[in-house]
Scaffold this active site. Structure first.
Site, mmCIF file in Angstrom:
data_model
loop_
_atom_site.group_PDB
_atom_site.id
_atom_site.type_symbol
_atom_site.label_atom_id
_atom_site.label_comp_id
_atom_site.label_asym_id
_atom_site.label_seq_id
_atom_site.Cartn_x
_atom_site.Cartn_y
_atom_site.Cartn_z
ATOM 1 N N LYS A 13 47.607 15.632 38.426
ATOM 2 C CA LYS A 13 48.778 15.390 39.290
ATOM 3 C C LYS A 13 48.387 14.472 40.439
ATOM 4 O O LYS A 13 49.094 13.523 40.770
ATOM 5 C CB LYS A 13 49.284 16.716 39.868
ATOM 6 N N GLU A 46 48.551 28.552 30.249
ATOM 7 C CA GLU A 46 48.378 28.348 31.697
ATOM 8 C C GLU A 46 47.926 29.625 32.391
ATOM 9 O O GLU A 46 47.229 29.579 33.412
ATOM 10 C CB GLU A 46 49.687 27.860 32.340
ATOM 11 N N HIS A 57 53.826 25.390 4.698
ATOM 12 C CA HIS A 57 53.535 24.174 3.932
ATOM 13 C C HIS A 57 52.787 23.155 4.775
ATOM 14 O O HIS A 57 52.738 21.982 4.424
ATOM 15 C CB HIS A 57 54.848 23.593 3.396
HETATM 16 O O1 PA5 Z 1 54.400 27.495 35.231
HETATM 17 C C1 PA5 Z 1 54.322 26.671 36.131
HETATM 18 O O2 PA5 Z 1 54.092 26.994 37.301
HETATM 19 C C2 PA5 Z 1 54.538 25.209 35.845
HETATM 20 O O3 PA5 Z 1 54.699 24.962 34.487
HETATM 21 C C3 PA5 Z 1 55.766 24.697 36.577
HETATM 22 O O4 PA5 Z 1 56.893 25.420 36.161
HETATM 23 C C4 PA5 Z 1 55.985 23.210 36.326
HETATM 24 O O5 PA5 Z 1 54.840 22.490 36.743
HETATM 25 C C5 PA5 Z 1 57.189 22.710 37.095
HETATM 26 O O6 PA5 Z 1 57.048 22.991 38.459
HETATM 27 P P1 PA5 Z 1 58.270 22.965 39.438
HETATM 28 O O7 PA5 Z 1 59.190 24.069 39.065
HETATM 29 O O8 PA5 Z 1 57.693 23.140 40.788
HETATM 30 O O9 PA5 Z 1 58.937 21.638 39.274
#
Ligand code: PA5
Length: 460
Positions: free
Chosen positions: A436, A294, A323
């Protein structure tokens, strides 16, 4: 300190086509790396930079608050149920798996020092949720709902189900079984918490989900199951101090960031494998995969140019995946760099009995499982180098809170430095928004009617 061995990325071992003239590269990049490190440290307190994660190791107040709460509810609950997803779950789960005794939830209360079992629900599979709800006595369960935005559909739908069940089972006092970790002021969970009177902990401003493990997101669950969070914080602080060193020759996060960046940009190694040789560290790979993917996978660079870059992270586990994946890594496309994590001293030792000496497995007798696992790690990294496959090794003396704090913080800093080398914004994730929005549209959320029409047209 944890140790870092990069000899198997050098051109001396891998040849010019696949290896780096590493000392030369360290010289070439030393000034740029120094500027990056100075800039990260000087910008970290500025609002809007998303660098507050660099201060989390120093937050004595959070340590104090979570410990006070853990002490206050000590003995009241048999189970902790963490609701969260992505950055709100992966770090907590990875650290608990690393630092709690294996099979923690199956141990007797005495074996767990009367500390609660802990469950992380980080998906919305109805069969899994229903099955977990069958197992848990909700009256004896503390639900820690974690979401920074306060509105993530997966987390909030779980919460809505469980909140209702709690209310049905406990009545008005159900709020005692809920603790929310969320933004200080904004978001729907904050609003609900204020209205219903839940105990809350704060995810500080400018800390993104995947960098939030050392905020109350992780520290609260850790304190509730008895993990020594002071030791963890000490590991982070000591690593932070070491990583302030602007000389790349003495900064392991900068070294690994540069190695990965150069391997990707110059040698075509655009996949990063994370392969700990310890089952307890298995989920550190899951956490790292999110952090690396990310943070570094981006369409545009900071100059607004379309670049579509980012190394693809892959999780693996030694010795198990020898393996399964190593055949590909040795003989398939030479497009990966493998990160081994090796543990010198395990908590326990397991002897292999001297039996079947008259057979081909007789050589194993009299050795330990510990030495077999580490021999396999060493054999695999040398074999990879023989095939001219780059690999680095991170070695932990032991798996303990101090070293886990060091390891995770080092990987966070490595990711931030790599982001600067790629010249991208490490801390945003615009690429997850479109799906989303479509989900909101499919589920009938107000304001997403246009997306719903667009989606219908594309699906049929
Ligand atoms: O790293 C990130 O920003 C995302 O993976 C969020 O942690 C994830 O989408 C969850 O978001 P939130 O904490 O707002 O529920």
């Amino acid at each position: 300190m944890i140790e870092f061995d990069y000899r198997n990325v050098s051109a001396e071992i891998l040849g010019e086509e696949n290896g780096l003239n590493i000392e030369e590269e360290f010289n070439n990049y030393n000034d740029r790396i120094a500027r990056i490190i100075n800039e990260l440290n000087s910008k970290k307190d500025k609002p809007g930079q998303w660098l507050q994660w660099m201060n989390l190791g120093y937050s004595e107040e959070t340590v104090w608050l979570v410990k006070e709460y853990a002490a206050m509810i000590n003995g009241r609950f048999d189970n902790i149920l963490v609701l969260g997803i992505g950055g709100s779950a992966l770090g907590g789960y990875a650290v608990c798996e690393a630092l709690l005794k294996p099979y923690w939830n199956l141990l007797t209360p005495e074996q767990r020092n009367n500390l609660p079992r802990i469950f992380f629900l980080d998906n919305i599979d109805p069969d899994q949720i229903n099955s977990l709800l069958d197992i848990l006595d909700l009256k004896k369960t503390l639900v820690n709902v974690i979401t920074k935005s306060g509105s993530t559909a997966e987390t909030m739908s779980q919460f809505m189900i469980i909140k209702n069940r709690l209310q049905e089972e406990i009545g008005d006092n159900y709020t005692r079984n809920i603790v929310a970790t969320t933004d200080q002021n904004s978001g729907i969970l904050r609003q609900i918490s204020n209205e219903e009177g839940y105990k809350t902990f704060v995810i500080p401003d400018d800390v993104g989900g995947r960098f939030s493990v050392f905020s109350a997101v992780g520290l609260l669950p850790f304190a509730l199951v008895g993990i020594n969070i002071e030791e963890l914080m000490q590991g982070i602080k000591d690593m932070d101090l070491a990583l302030k060193n602007t000389d790349i020759r003495h900064n392991i996060a900068a070294q690994n960031a540069l190695i990965h960046y150069l391997m990707d940009s110059q040698k075509g190694k655009n996949m990063t494998v994370m392969m700990p040789y310890s089952s307890r560290l298995k989920y550190i790979s899951d956490w790292f995969v999110q952090l690396w993917a990310e943070s570094l996978g981006k369409e545009y660079n900071r100059n607004g140019e379309k670049v579509n870059i980012g190394p693809t992270p892959i999780k693996a586990l030694g010795a198990t995946d020898q393996h399964s994946q190593i055949q590909l890594y040795n003989e398939g496309p030479n497009n990966k760099i493998i990160n081994f994590i090796r543990v010198k001293e395990f908590d326990t030792t397991l002897d292999i009995p001297k039996i079947f000496e008259y057979t081909g497995i007789g050589y194993l007798g009299g050795k330990t499982i510990n030495s077999l696992l580490n021999a396999e790690a060493d054999a695999t990294r040398v074999a990879l180098a023989d095939y001219q496959r780059p690999n680095v090794t991170i070695t932990l003396e032991k798996i303990n809170p101090y070293n886990i704090g060091q390891l995770l913080y080092m990987l966070e800093v490595q990711t931030a430095i790599a982001g600067e080398l790629y010249n991208i914004n490490t801390f945003n994730q615009p690429g997850v928004e479109q799906a989303k929005n479509y989900t909101y549209a499919l589920m009938g959320r107000a304001g997403y009617e246009e997306s719903a029409q667009d989606l219908q047209a594309k699906m049929h």
